[in-house]
Scaffold this motif. Structure first.
Motif, mmCIF file in Angstrom:
data_model
loop_
_atom_site.group_PDB
_atom_site.id
_atom_site.type_symbol
_atom_site.label_atom_id
_atom_site.label_comp_id
_atom_site.label_asym_id
_atom_site.label_seq_id
_atom_site.Cartn_x
_atom_site.Cartn_y
_atom_site.Cartn_z
ATOM 1 N N ASP A 15 -40.198 54.585 116.926
ATOM 2 C CA ASP A 15 -39.234 53.833 116.129
ATOM 3 C C ASP A 15 -39.959 52.656 115.473
ATOM 4 N N TRP A 16 -40.583 52.926 114.328
ATOM 5 C CA TRP A 16 -41.359 51.882 113.663
ATOM 6 C C TRP A 16 -40.472 50.735 113.188
ATOM 7 N N ALA A 17 -39.287 51.053 112.738
ATOM 8 C CA ALA A 17 -38.373 49.990 112.305
ATOM 9 C C ALA A 17 -37.999 49.089 113.476
ATOM 10 N N GLY A 18 -37.784 49.704 114.642
ATOM 11 C CA GLY A 18 -37.483 48.900 115.817
ATOM 12 C C GLY A 18 -38.631 47.984 116.180
ATOM 13 N N LEU A 19 -39.873 48.495 116.088
ATOM 14 C CA LEU A 19 -41.050 47.655 116.350
ATOM 15 C C LEU A 19 -41.136 46.518 115.337
ATOM 16 N N GLY A 20 -40.805 46.842 114.097
ATOM 17 C CA GLY A 20 -40.849 45.809 113.056
ATOM 18 C C GLY A 20 -39.875 44.682 113.314
ATOM 19 N N TRP A 21 -38.637 45.036 113.746
ATOM 20 C CA TRP A 21 -37.651 43.993 114.048
ATOM 21 C C TRP A 21 -38.078 43.149 115.246
ATOM 22 N N MET A 22 -38.658 43.808 116.262
ATOM 23 C CA MET A 22 -39.170 43.060 117.418
ATOM 24 C C MET A 22 -40.216 42.024 116.972
ATOM 25 N N PHE A 23 -41.174 42.504 116.191
ATOM 26 C CA PHE A 23 -42.248 41.619 115.759
ATOM 27 C C PHE A 23 -41.706 40.478 114.900
ATOM 28 N N LEU A 24 -40.816 40.809 113.964
ATOM 29 C CA LEU A 24 -40.266 39.787 113.087
ATOM 30 C C LEU A 24 -39.514 38.729 113.892
ATOM 31 N N PHE A 25 -38.807 39.164 114.932
ATOM 32 C CA PHE A 25 -38.084 38.220 115.783
ATOM 33 C C PHE A 25 -39.047 37.220 116.439
ATOM 34 N N LEU A 63 -42.283 46.513 125.241
ATOM 35 C CA LEU A 63 -42.807 47.877 125.204
ATOM 36 C C LEU A 63 -42.878 48.482 126.603
ATOM 37 N N LEU A 64 -43.199 47.657 127.588
ATOM 38 C CA LEU A 64 -43.337 48.160 128.954
ATOM 39 C C LEU A 64 -41.993 48.363 129.636
ATOM 40 N N PHE A 65 -40.993 47.575 129.229
ATOM 41 C CA PHE A 65 -39.665 47.682 129.854
ATOM 42 C C PHE A 65 -38.595 47.821 128.767
ATOM 43 N N PRO A 66 -38.582 48.932 128.056
ATOM 44 C CA PRO A 66 -37.674 49.080 126.914
ATOM 45 C C PRO A 66 -36.198 49.014 127.287
ATOM 46 N N ALA A 69 -35.042 45.522 126.857
ATOM 47 C CA ALA A 69 -35.630 44.911 125.670
ATOM 48 C C ALA A 69 -34.814 43.731 125.141
ATOM 49 N N ARG A 70 -33.516 43.910 124.997
ATOM 50 C CA ARG A 70 -32.697 42.832 124.422
ATOM 51 C C ARG A 70 -32.623 41.632 125.351
ATOM 52 N N LEU A 71 -32.523 41.901 126.663
ATOM 53 C CA LEU A 71 -32.479 40.795 127.618
ATOM 54 C C LEU A 71 -33.799 40.028 127.605
ATOM 55 N N LEU A 72 -34.912 40.760 127.642
ATOM 56 C CA LEU A 72 -36.223 40.103 127.611
ATOM 57 C C LEU A 72 -36.408 39.327 126.305
ATOM 58 N N ALA A 73 -35.982 39.913 125.194
ATOM 59 C CA ALA A 73 -36.090 39.235 123.906
ATOM 60 C C ALA A 73 -35.273 37.948 123.894
ATOM 61 N N ALA A 74 -34.085 37.993 124.516
ATOM 62 C CA ALA A 74 -33.243 36.804 124.565
ATOM 63 C C ALA A 74 -33.885 35.696 125.386
ATOM 64 N N TRP A 141 -32.393 38.457 116.502
ATOM 65 C CA TRP A 141 -32.242 38.987 117.860
ATOM 66 C C TRP A 141 -31.251 40.152 117.889
ATOM 67 N N ARG A 142 -30.227 40.080 117.076
ATOM 68 C CA ARG A 142 -29.222 41.145 117.025
ATOM 69 C C ARG A 142 -29.819 42.461 116.531
ATOM 70 N N GLN A 143 -30.944 42.384 115.807
ATOM 71 C CA GLN A 143 -31.575 43.599 115.300
ATOM 72 C C GLN A 143 -32.547 44.208 116.307
ATOM 73 N N VAL A 144 -32.850 43.461 117.383
ATOM 74 C CA VAL A 144 -33.794 43.968 118.378
ATOM 75 C C VAL A 144 -33.158 45.122 119.137
ATOM 76 N N ARG A 145 -33.894 46.196 119.293
ATOM 77 C CA ARG A 145 -33.405 47.361 120.039
ATOM 78 C C ARG A 145 -34.553 47.965 120.838
ATOM 79 N N PRO A 146 -34.240 48.733 121.863
ATOM 80 C CA PRO A 146 -35.298 49.345 122.678
ATOM 81 C C PRO A 146 -36.151 50.304 121.845
ATOM 82 N N VAL A 147 -37.434 50.261 122.087
ATOM 83 C CA VAL A 147 -38.359 51.227 121.482
ATOM 84 C C VAL A 147 -38.985 52.011 122.634
ATOM 85 N N TYR A 148 -38.576 53.251 122.753
ATOM 86 C CA TYR A 148 -39.032 54.075 123.877
ATOM 87 C C TYR A 148 -40.330 54.796 123.532
ATOM 88 N N LEU A 149 -41.316 54.602 124.383
ATOM 89 C CA LEU A 149 -42.594 55.299 124.272
ATOM 90 C C LEU A 149 -42.895 55.949 125.610
#
Length: 592
Positions: A15-25, A63-66, A69-74, A141-149
């Motif tokens: 999910d490249w878009a998801g990675l992009g939102w994570m990074f932008l955040f 990335l390690l705990f997708p 993800a939202r909780l960690l990002a918060a 932050w609202r755009q952050v979503r899990p990226v499963y690898l």
């Protein structure tokens, strides 16, 4: 489709878009301030680049705990937002980048002073600016979503991110430096632009440099006062001003014959000035030069600054209230010695708290505190004004209205098209420096003082000048005359001149090293003491010419007598210096 199948499907495509939102955040908390710095031209690109790379570091836990993800990002985002408020708010208020110098000022100020600063600079629009800044973080932050690898891919991606953001810079610095502490300091310099490292690194550096400064101050307190001090003006009101310039080569000043009108205001004042045209600095770096200029140290006794009184302490012993107004950076590893000199004064005004020297900072900021000090009721005042002058990068040293030189008019043919913008920007910086110095003289004269103002630069600067027109900056291992030739001018008030008439016309062309400056200042101020040497005073009838030694005094065999080097043959002198690199060039951002 089962849950297992859905998860497998998600992991099959990244999910490249998801990675992009994570990074932008995560980039947001460092990037907004760095972007503002770029858009306003406050500093160079290095801080923006480093903040961009380091923002990726916070992707690792997501990335390690997708699943979290939202909780960690918060949690991480909340902490980063709080840490970033210092840099964001400081830029809004002062238009400067947050640094350890700011931390120094904060810890040196009391609550009352801090409240005064906030009240002075606070504006209504800052409230919506902070709210908008917080809102932007929340929307991202609202755009952050899990990226499963897959687990192996997640581990590999995390290692790659760690290596790119902090691993490679750390390995590079520790492999370049034999000294681990030097490597750590260079590594910290690279991570400092990003949140929260600007606070972490800034505070650590503040504590380290504060300890160094306190050790120097304690050593200064143990130095014995000068013996048998006598003041020809004892008991009389007097105001004496020392203006220290930066990186200004007198050969680029029309006051000294340069064909471009780079000093129009000082040119108009020339009849009121004593212009000394054969003064050189012993070292081409600020700290090393001022350790001699402001103390009894010289090229033959370079460590004497640690065991003899400074100029500030001399003036305090003579009964002057002392002030230090500086537009130089406050407390960094390089500037600890300068801060130590300033802390010896009774009052200090620190105006430049930028993280790096290559940032937009105008010397006109000294006008307000200078006027405040002149209005001080103290009957005897000694004022040091330390300018940023014409220090690299030159385009940051003058406002737009002082961009006078933009073409080849008056430029030597040897200056290439690539060199021309830098050549012109240096002349523009000299022109603004002229305005600042002349304005200080005029402001001082308007106060009807009994005293004098003396201006000199710490060292010069080579900016594609003869005799080696490809050199930019300063390099002690390959000296050229522009690195050492400095302006030295004196303005005497009518009251001071009437009480102490002195004809210095015979002294204006004397060859002189600013390493003996403290004796000249003492002579001009009417001070005598056991350690005073009239033969080292530029304006004394007992003046004795000496070799103008330049170079590193820690390597005495490499010292050169500047007076024996004609400008056209200066480059041959580099052959006398061991290990002189060919075609040496100092890069922008060279140390002071």
């Amino acid at each position: 489709m089962t849950v297992t199948e859905r998860v497998a499907t998600k992991r099959a495509a990244i999910d490249w878009a998801g990675l992009g939102w994570m990074f932008l955040f995560f980039w947001y908390f460092s990037g907004v301030t760095q972007l503002l710095i770029q858009l306003t031209g406050t500093a160079g690109f290095a801080g923006f680049r480093q903040a961009f790379l380091l923002s990726a570091l916070w992707l690792v836990p997501l990335l390690l705990f997708p699943a979290r993800a939202r909780l960690l990002a918060a949690v991480l985002g909340g902490a980063l937002w709080l840490c970033s408020l210092a840099g964001f708010g400081y830029f809004l208020i002062y238009g400067q980048e947050f640094s350890q110098s700011v931390i120094f000022i904060l810890f040196e100020s009391n609550v009352s002073e801090g409240s005064e600063y906030l009240a002075q600079y606070f504006a209504w629009w800052m409230v919506p600016a902070f709210l908008a800044y917080g809102l932007g973080a929340w929307l991202l932050w609202r755009q952050v979503r899990p990226v499963y690898l897959t687990r192996p891919v997640a581990l590999l991606a995390s290692l790659a991110v760690l290596f790119a953001s902090v691993g490679y810079p750390a390995i590079r610095q520790f492999s370049k430096h034999d000294d681990p502490l030097a490597a750590l300091e260079n590594f910290e310099e690279r991570i400092e632009p990003a949140t929260p490292w600007q606070l972490v690194v800034g505070y650590r550096q503040y504590r380290t440099q504060l300890a160094n400064m306190q050790a120097l101050l304690e050593g200064s307190k143990r130095i014995a006062p000068l013996q048998n001090l006598q003041d020809a003006h004892a008991g009389q009101p007097a105001t004496l001003v020392l203006v220290i310039g930066e990186s200004t080569n007198r050969q680029r000043m029309s006051l000294y014959g340069y064909p471009r009108q780079t000093t129009p205001e000082l040119d108009q004042l020339r009849d009121q000035l004593q212009v000394f045209d054969n003064v050189v600095t012993p070292r081409p770096y600020t700290i090393e030069a001022l350790q001699q200029v402001l103390t009894f140290a010289d090229q033959e006794n370079p460590e004497a600054y640690l065991s003899t009184p400074s100029l500030v302490n001399l003036m305090k012993q003579a009964g002057y209230k002392t002030y230090w107004i500086t537009n130089q950076q406050t407390i960094t590893k390089r500037n600890t010695m300068l801060t130590t000199f300033s802390k010896q004064a009774d009052e200090q005004f620190y105006l430049n708290n930028n993280r790096e020297q290559n940032a937009r900072q105008y010397d006109g900021d000294v006008f307000e505190p200078f006027a405040k000090v002149l209005a001080d009721s103290a009957p005897r005042k000694f004022i040091v004004v330390h300018l940023l002058g014409t220090h690299m990068s030159y385009q940051y040293r003058y406002p737009q209205e002082f961009e006078q030189f933009t073409d080849r008019s008056g430029v030597p043919d040897s200056v290439s098209d690539d060199q021309l913008p830098t050549y012109n920007s240096y002349d523009n910086a000299v022109r603004y420096n002229d305005h600042v110095v002349a304005s200080l003289i005029k402001s001082f004269a308007a106060s009807d003082p009994n005293g004098f103002l003396l201006y000199l630069a710490d060292h010069g600067e080579a900016v594609f000048d003869a005799p080696k027109d490809e050199v930019l900056g300063r390099n002690e291992a390959a000296p050229t005359s522009p690195m050492y030739t400095i302006p030295f001018i004196v303005w005497n008030s009518p009251r001071w001149q009437a009480a102490q008439p002195r004809d210095v016309s015979m002294a204006l062309q004397r060859p002189y090293s600013s390493s003996h400056f403290i004796h000249t200042w003492s002579d001009l101020a009417g001070l005598r003491y056991a350690e005073f040497d009239a033969s080292k005073s530029l304006v004394s009838a007992a003046f004795k010419p000496r070799p103008l030694l330049i170079g590193n005094p820690e390597q005495p065999q490499n010292l050169i007598d500047f007076s024996l080097i004609r400008p056209k043959t200066v480059i041959q002198a580099a052959d006398l210096v061991q290990a002189a690199p060919p075609a040496a060039k100092v890069k922008a951002g060279a140390e002071l």
